[in-house]
Design a protein around this motif. Structure first.
Motif, PDB file in Angstrom:
ATOM      1  N   UNK A   2       0.612  -1.177  -0.155  1.00  0.00           N
ATOM      2  CA  UNK A   2       0.039  -0.042  -0.037  1.00  0.00           C
ATOM      3  C   UNK A   2       0.917   1.242  -0.035  1.00  0.00           C
ATOM      4  N   UNK A  44      -6.462   6.778  -7.160  1.00  0.00           N
ATOM      5  CA  UNK A  44      -5.233   6.915  -6.413  1.00  0.00           C
ATOM      6  C   UNK A  44      -5.388   7.831  -5.149  1.00  0.00           C
ATOM      7  N   UNK A  50      -8.300   7.456  -3.317  1.00  0.00           N
ATOM      8  CA  UNK A  50      -8.812   6.335  -2.230  1.00  0.00           C
ATOM      9  C   UNK A  50      -7.683   5.302  -1.853  1.00  0.00           C
ATOM     10  N   UNK A  51      -6.598   5.172  -2.519  1.00  0.00           N
ATOM     11  CA  UNK A  51      -5.689   4.200  -2.514  1.00  0.00           C
ATOM     12  C   UNK A  51      -4.763   4.855  -1.426  1.00  0.00           C
ATOM     13  N   UNK A  81      -6.488   4.806   1.932  1.00  0.00           N
ATOM     14  CA  UNK A  81      -6.417   3.512   2.335  1.00  0.00           C
ATOM     15  C   UNK A  81      -5.095   2.973   2.790  1.00  0.00           C
TER      16      UNK A  81
END
Lengths: 337, 512
Positions: B91, B106, B108-109, B112
């Motif tokens: 991650x 991206x 949201x990534x 996260x």
């Protein structure tokens, strides 16, 4: 452009799919997940298992959950290609003239269940091959396009190999995944019996439609994957070739023919879908390692030494992964990074 | 908060890890260099003097540390990869790889990834040392301790001893320099000739140069010890030097010897040697030592000055032998031992060799009478003067020897000329030795020989014109002893006497 809404939708739909399929299937969680991954990724799946483990039921449930037209083709030795693709038939038109009309075969569906595919002749198998690859069939010189999405979920019986025709490498390579459907556990068996005592009906309901499935596919394609992970996946594929510079000792000793470049595509595409299904927004090494088995087991050909040593493809894949992962330093990240 | 700030605590921890890794790498590299150096040094096969071994090892250590730090430095990418190894499944690496890019996925990534990142504390980043490196470090350290322990121990004690010695040397050096300064002023204000003053000044300059160049290495106890000993001798010599001018002025016979050699006046040479010996044997203790050192230095000058005669090499050899004997005599005196025998022997030998170098026999006859008269005068004055020649352990030995020398020397009234004897006056019985005809080699007609002819008077050596000694000659013992002894030393030097017999033969001659 993928939106946040698409991502949420993806997550919800996946959850729904698993719930619905779970209503018809007992256990087989990994098989169901891999099958769903393949379908979202747009790949075909080869299911191998002993009779009665639920291969056909799974495919039928998948078809119902995805709300896609479903065709079952029972492959037998006398099955002709025209029986699969369709053929031209002579009909009388209203004027009484004899005309040719194309009668589509069962392949003209969205989900094809090719049951015991290894029992059909190679000629019939090749008819399916064209459809699987190009999503199109040619009959009497005329091309007939198949509807999207189009999936082939084939099954084959690992026993009773007498009188069967092994799938050629070219065709088997077109299956994104090969899934070994295991025998249910005792507990699962008990639940199956109890469930089927009540009803044998399949009760799964539709969870997604074709358009949503296509949208999910596009969403999954946007998942980022870093260069190191891609490199790792490619090294994994190259490691299965004994003559490659990245070949592992296992490959040099036991593998006659390694995986094709389609394996690399399948790894990355499938990993993206799997990551998103698991709530991640990036592909990891773990995704690659997990998908290595369904992607590679039908693509590597063992040599006589492996057969004599009673090695299985999964064992060889495990050894290859161990050799590759051994070059990484645990606790300090990947050495290749 | 920016990504870099988010990752900063982790990077800091990894930076510490990197420093420890670098230190470990540097220690292994330094020990890897130290081990062969220690091993070779303990075997005495290497000694780095120009390049300090510590500088070399320090350089290796610094280079290895820099290399290790570069290797393990926690870049953003590396930090992300290490954090992902704690179960974050790439991650953070994906987040770092997509810095500057923007899309819904991206973002949201990133969200996260940051969420997962906050569940991992920097303290979760454990340090993992390669087992191989730790084993290598331990093995090298153990090897160095085993190999280097004893030499190091000696080295440590030697270092301490050396430092003390150096301190002593510093004080000695100051003392020496003060004394050199004092001596320069005394020489300058003395009544010596300019030539002599210049010669002395040159000696003082040479001595000062030696003091400048003497360097005692901390890792070489032997050098320091030797240097200290040399400087101790030098100090003593300086102490002698400070008095030697006055002695030199008193000690005219040195000049006499030099002049006699230049003139190739053998009787005068003999007489000069006699005078020197007489002078030395009338002294004892510090004055005797001073005189010996004076002679030593004077001989050095004599050798350096060169001679026009063909016997230069022989002369230089004679004086070099005499020099070493004189030095040994001086050491004996320094150690409060009797040097009479040594003095007598060394002068006798030197005299013999000088006469050999000068060659001929008639010349001896010519100068012998004057030499004999002079000797007689000295002998008489010596008998009347305070002949308190006492020495520890052998009381009266010097007197007896001198007396016996007088007896020998005064044996031949008229014919006692030449080889160090001179003519006394009355004919007396002389201890004689039968000379056997030496075997001559026709292939080497210029080989050394021992002159042993006796004239009609019975006491004078004669060397025939063709340099062939007369057979069955008898000469006073004292005339030939020195020559015999010189020959002995030559034979010993040329290893013509077996090793196991050299000591016995030498002792025999010393005892004669």
């Amino acid at each position: 452009m993928v939106t946040e809404k698409d991502l949420h939708m993806f997550s919800q739909k996946c959850q729904r799919i698993f719930e619905e399929v779970g209503r018809d299937m007992v256990g087989q969680k990994d098989i169901i997940e891999d099958t769903v991954v393949a379908m979202i990724a747009g790949g075909n799946v080869l299911l191998e298992g002993v009779p009665g483990v639920g291969k056909t039921r799974l495919v039928r449930s998948i078809g119902r959950v995805f709300g896609l037209p479903f065709s079952r083709i029972q492959f037998t030795p006398d099955l002709m290609p025209a029986d699969v693709t369709g053929t031209n038939v002579i009909e009388k038109d209203p004027q009484g003239n004899s005309v040719y009309r194309f009668q589509p075969g069962p392949i003209f569906s969205n989900i094809i269940l090719a049951d015991e595919i290894n029992r059909a002749t190679p000629k019939t198998q090749s008819a399916l091959l064209e459809a699987m690859q190009e999503h199109m069939v040619s009959v009497a010189g005329i091309d007939h396009k198949l509807d999207e999405p189009f999936f082939v979920l084939a099954t084959q019986n690992p026993i009773e190999q007498d009188g069967t025709y092994a799938l050629p490498e070219a065709q088997i390579d077109r299956f994104m995944f090969k899934l070994n459907v295991p025998y249910p556990t005792v507990d699962e068996l008990g639940r199956i019996v109890l469930m089927t005592q009540k009803t044998m009906d399949e009760v799964a309901e539709q969870a997604v439609n074709a358009q949503e499935l296509l949208l999910m596919r596009e969403t999954a394609k946007e998942i980022p994957v870093i260069g190191e992970v891609v490199k790792y996946a490619m090294r994994l594929v190259a490691a299965t070739h004994f003559s490659s510079e990245a070949a592992t000792e296992t490959a040099k000793q036991y593998i006659r023919l390694g995986a094709s470049p389609r394996a690399g595509q399948a790894l990355i595409t499938g990993a993206k879908v799997r990551a998103l299904i698991n709530g991640k927004y990036n592909v990891s090494y773990k995704d690659i390692d997990t998908l290595a088995y369904p992607v590679l087991r039908h693509r590597i050909k063992m040599n006589f030494d492996a057969i004599a040593a009673k090695k299985t493809p999964d064992q060889l894949i495990s050894d290859i992964l161990r050799e590759l992962n051994g070059r990484r330093i645990p606790g300090l990240g990947r050495k290749d990074a | 908060m920016s990504l870099k700030k988010e990752l900063w605590p982790y990077r800091m921890r990894l930076l510490m890890h990197a420093l420890l890794h670098a230190l470990l790498t540097a220690l292994i590299a330094a020990l890897g260099i130290s081990f062969p150096y220690t091993l070779l040094k303990s075997l005495g096969l290497v000694s780095l003097n120009g390049i300090s071994p510590y500088l070399l090892i320090g350089g290796v250590l610094a280079s290895a540390a820099c290399a290790g730090l570069c290797r393990y430095y926690p870049t953003l990418k590396r930090t992300a990869a290490i954090i992902d190894g704690l179960g974050l499944e790439e991650r953070v690496s994906t987040m770092v790889a997509n810095i500057g890019h923007d899309s819904v996925i991206l973002r949201m990534q990133r969200s996260d990834a940051l969420g997962k990142l906050r569940t991992v504390s920097p303290s979760s980043l454990r340090m993992v040392f390669p087992r191989g490196k730790l084993i290598a470090l331990g093995a090298l350290a153990l090897l160095i301790v085993c190999v280097g322990l004893i030499p190091f121990r000696q080295h440590v004690s030697a270092t301490a001893y050396t430092q003390n010695k150096l301190i002593e040397m510093s004080e000695e050096e100051r003392l020496i320099r003060d004394m050199i300064r004092d001596m320069r002023s005394r020489v300058a204000s003395s009544g010596m000739s300019e030539e002599e003053k210049e010669a002395l000044f040159q000696q003082l300059d040479a001595l000062e140069a030696d003091l400048e160049n003497k360097e005692a290495g901390l890792d070489d106890l032997a050098i320091v010890t030797q240097t200290s000993a040399q400087m101790a001798q030098t100090v003593d010599a300086i102490k002698i030097y400070s008095n030697w001018i006055e002695e030199f002025l008193k000690f005219d016979c040195l000049k006499e010897l030099g002049e006699a050699i230049i003139a190739e006046d053998k009787p005068k040479v003999q007489q000069a040697f006699l005078n020197i010996e007489y002078r030395l044997l009338t002294l004892h203790g510090q004055p005797q030592q001073d005189a010996l050192m004076e002679i030593y230095l004077a001989l050095e000058n004599a050798i350096k000055d060169g001679r026009p005669s063909d016997a230069d090499a022989e002369m230089a050899y004679a004086f070099s032998l005499m020099q070493s004997d004189i030095m040994e005599s001086a050491v004996l005196v320094l150690n409060k031992k009797d040097a009479t025998q040594r003095i007598h022997t060394s002068l006798d030998i030197a005299r013999g060799r000088v006469l050999i170098a000068l060659g001929g026999g008639e010349e001896l006859a010519g100068g012998g009478e004057a030499a004999g008269a002079r000797h007689s005068e000295l002998a008489d004055s010596g008998a009347k003067a305070n002949m308190d020649i006492e020495s520890e352990g052998e009381e009266g030995t010097s007197q007896e020897l001198f007396q016996s020398g007088r007896t020998m020397y005064s044996d031949d009234p008229a014919g006692m000329r030449g080889a160090g004897m001179g003519s006394i006056g009355e004919q007396r019985h002389a201890v004689t030795e039968h000379i056997y005809e030496p075997t001559l080699s026709t292939q080497a007609p210029d080989m050394d020989y021992i002159p042993g002819a006796q004239d009609e008077a019975g006491n004078t050596q004669r060397i025939l014109a063709n340099d062939v000694p007369q057979a069955d000659s008898s000469v006073p013992y004292g005339q030939v002893y020195g020559i015999y002894f010189a020959k002995l030393l030559e034979q010993i030097t040329q290893e013509e006497i077996p090793d196991d017999m050299q000591d016995a033969v030498e002792a025999y001659f010393y005892g004669l």
